[in-house]
Design a protein around this motif. Structure first.
Motif, PDB file in Angstrom:
ATOM      1  N   UNK A 183     -52.666 -16.085 -15.121  1.00 51.06           N
ATOM      2  CA  UNK A 183     -51.535 -15.871 -14.230  1.00 51.06           C
ATOM      3  C   UNK A 183     -50.187 -15.981 -14.979  1.00 51.06           C
ATOM      4  N   UNK A 184     -50.076 -16.988 -15.834  1.00 49.95           N
ATOM      5  CA  UNK A 184     -48.843 -17.163 -16.628  1.00 49.95           C
ATOM      6  C   UNK A 184     -48.646 -15.950 -17.553  1.00 49.95           C
ATOM      7  N   UNK A 185     -49.720 -15.573 -18.224  1.00 48.31           N
ATOM      8  CA  UNK A 185     -49.641 -14.495 -19.206  1.00 48.31           C
ATOM      9  C   UNK A 185     -49.271 -13.166 -18.525  1.00 48.31           C
ATOM     10  N   UNK A 186     -49.944 -12.870 -17.422  1.00 50.02           N
ATOM     11  CA  UNK A 186     -49.687 -11.578 -16.777  1.00 50.02           C
ATOM     12  C   UNK A 186     -48.318 -11.559 -16.104  1.00 50.02           C
ATOM     13  N   UNK A 187     -47.835 -12.723 -15.650  1.00 52.24           N
ATOM     14  CA  UNK A 187     -46.473 -12.759 -15.093  1.00 52.24           C
ATOM     15  C   UNK A 187     -45.466 -12.407 -16.176  1.00 52.24           C
ATOM     16  N   UNK A 188     -45.682 -12.943 -17.370  1.00 52.47           N
ATOM     17  CA  UNK A 188     -44.774 -12.658 -18.487  1.00 52.47           C
ATOM     18  C   UNK A 188     -44.832 -11.168 -18.835  1.00 52.47           C
ATOM     19  N   UNK A 189     -46.027 -10.632 -18.816  1.00 50.70           N
ATOM     20  CA  UNK A 189     -46.235  -9.211 -19.129  1.00 50.70           C
ATOM     21  C   UNK A 189     -45.569  -8.323 -18.067  1.00 50.70           C
ATOM     22  N   UNK A 190     -45.735  -8.723 -16.802  1.00 54.46           N
ATOM     23  CA  UNK A 190     -45.151  -7.942 -15.683  1.00 54.46           C
ATOM     24  C   UNK A 190     -43.637  -7.860 -15.759  1.00 54.46           C
ATOM     25  N   UNK A 191     -43.030  -8.902 -16.372  1.00 53.16           N
ATOM     26  CA  UNK A 191     -41.568  -8.885 -16.516  1.00 53.16           C
ATOM     27  C   UNK A 191     -41.128  -7.893 -17.580  1.00 53.16           C
ATOM     28  N   UNK A 192     -42.064  -7.216 -18.204  1.00 48.22           N
ATOM     29  CA  UNK A 192     -41.720  -6.178 -19.168  1.00 48.22           C
ATOM     30  C   UNK A 192     -41.814  -6.617 -20.617  1.00 48.22           C
ATOM     31  N   UNK A 193     -42.437  -7.764 -20.868  1.00 47.77           N
ATOM     32  CA  UNK A 193     -42.545  -8.249 -22.245  1.00 47.77           C
ATOM     33  C   UNK A 193     -43.866  -7.845 -22.896  1.00 47.77           C
ATOM     34  N   UNK A 194     -43.849  -7.741 -24.206  1.00 51.02           N
ATOM     35  CA  UNK A 194     -45.091  -7.695 -24.967  1.00 51.02           C
ATOM     36  C   UNK A 194     -45.571  -9.142 -25.091  1.00 51.02           C
TER      37      UNK A 194
END
Ligand code: ASP
Ligand code: MG
Length: 403
Positions: A24-35
């Motif tokens: 959940x933490x990882x995909x939230x970071x990814x969803x914000x547009x980050x690699x």
């Protein structure tokens, strides 16, 4: 868009629930547009359990086979985390250390990272995948698995952050930052917003056990900003970065190290060359010496005391006893019922009186000091182990609990 490296320790990936939380933490970071590149440790106590399993089979297994075994722990968590991310519908790939380009020296169990060939990592990011990498491992020039030393996943994460020029390297653990003392022991401990690399390095080597010290050295060398935070509370953590000269903390923490023993060589001739003889002998055997104290010569003799890691005590004694005559010593004594208690702070450099305050705190609790050592940003005392909890309490109270 930024590149963020997120490292999760063993407790953060302990079981399915925790793995889902990490996903959940990882995909939230990814969803914000980050690699996002994720580095994982083995689940919970897996590494310790593996070590026990090995001992049941062979008391002295080769280091190569140990690394073969230990590196499997990270492989499990990487695959499981990738599956958890997959289930949430995100593109992801997990990679072992060698697939992620980790080239290391050959010393099994304590290998150094020589370089990270980032081509595969870059390729995966170009495909917009979240990349999950096994921490703590690499491959040596023989093509064999190596591990980086206990706690080495932090170093893996920083190495990726450095070579990939990441914007931030987050180290998720089970504490939500770096505290002025171990919060499990000192309830009044305060979480720091920022700490410098040098201070963190002192605290890491002093056994504060938040970050692997090699990871901090590497972060300093490549100027990688680290954030230490909890995967459970999701609050802002502690930032580790270059010292801000303007607002140096006078003292940033108190730490205790019980993994230490004192050795005293009594009655050696008060002549030049003795210290050289002793310490070159020890260093030739890879024995690290920490605090050193030499008495002033009296009646033509002097005493030299020093500390070593507890598990090096026997070896050191053996080495020296075969050498007693050459040294002309009357006896060699040792004590492993000791602790080193230290205060660390970049501000003490320009502030006289810090040592006096520390010693006063110890005096008020009737703690006797056996040895003292100081550097620009650290003061350490060697005391009886039985006094050490009290000592940390008293020092913490003195510097942090009174205004
Ligand atoms: N799993 C390894 C260990 O327990 C590496 C790490 O956790 O960083 O030491
Ligand atoms: Mg671990």
């Amino acid at each position: 868009m930024a590149l963020i490296v997120q490292k999760f320790g063993g407790s953060s990936v302990r079981d399915a629930e925790r793995l889902n939380n990490v996903a959940d933490i990882v995909t939230s970071t990814y969803k914000e547009g980050n690699d996002v590149i994720v580095v994982v440790s083995a689940q919970g106590d897996t590494t310790d359990d593996f070590i026990e399993k090995a001992a049941e089979i062979n008391e002295k297994p080769s280091k190569r086979e140990m690394d073969m075994l230990l590196s499997a722990g990270e492989q499990i968590s990487a695959a499981l985390l990738a599956m958890a991310i997959e289930r949430l519908g995100f593109p992801v790939v997990s990679l072992l250390g060698w697939q992620a380009g980790f080239d290391t020296s050959s010393d099994y169990g304590n290998a150094r990272i020589k370089k990270v060939d980032t081509s595969r990592l870059k390729k995966e990011l170009d495909k917009h995948r979240i990349v999950v990498v096994t921490g703590f491992q690499g491959v040596n020039r023989y093509g064999d698995m190596t591990t980086l030393g206990r706690g080495g996943s932090d170093t893996s994460a920083v190495a990726i952050a450095a070579t990939m020029h990441a914007d931030l390297c987050q180290i998720y653990t089970d504490v939500d930052g770096v505290y002025t003392a171990d919060p499990r022991k000192i309830p009044a401990a305060i979480k720091l917003d920022v700490i410098s690399y040098d201070e963190m390095l002192e605290l890491a080597t002093l056994g504060a056990q938040v970050l692997h010290n090699r990871s901090v050295e590497m972060a300093k060398k490549y100027n990688i900003e680290l954030e230490v935070l909890s995967s459970l509370t999701r609050r802002k953590g502690t930032i580790v970065r270059e010292d801000n000269k303007m607002e140096k903390m006078l003292i940033s923490g108190v730490a205790k190290d019980d993994n230490i023993a004192r050795i005293s060589i009594i009655g050696v001739p008060d002549k030049p060359g003795l210290a050289f003889k002793i310490f070159s002998k020890l260093s030739s055997k890879g024995i690290n010496v920490d605090i050193i104290l030499q008495s002033i010569g009296r009646n033509g003799t002097k005493d030299i005391s020093f500390t070593v890691e507890k598990n090096k005590m026997e070896e050191t004694l053996k080495l020296l006893s075969s050498y007693t005559e050459t040294l002309g010593a009357s006896s060699i004594v040792s004590d492993d019922n000791v602790s080193k208690v230290s205060i660390v702070g970049a501000g003490m450099e320009s502030h006289p009186g810090v040592a006096a305050e520390m010693f006063e705190a110890l005096f008020t609790r009737n703690v006797n000091i056996q040895m003292i050592s100081t550097s620009e940003i650290k003061i350490s005392v060697l005391i009886n182990k039985a006094d050490s909890e009290r000592a940390v309490e008293a020092i913490h109270e003195k510097f942090f609990e009174t205004l």
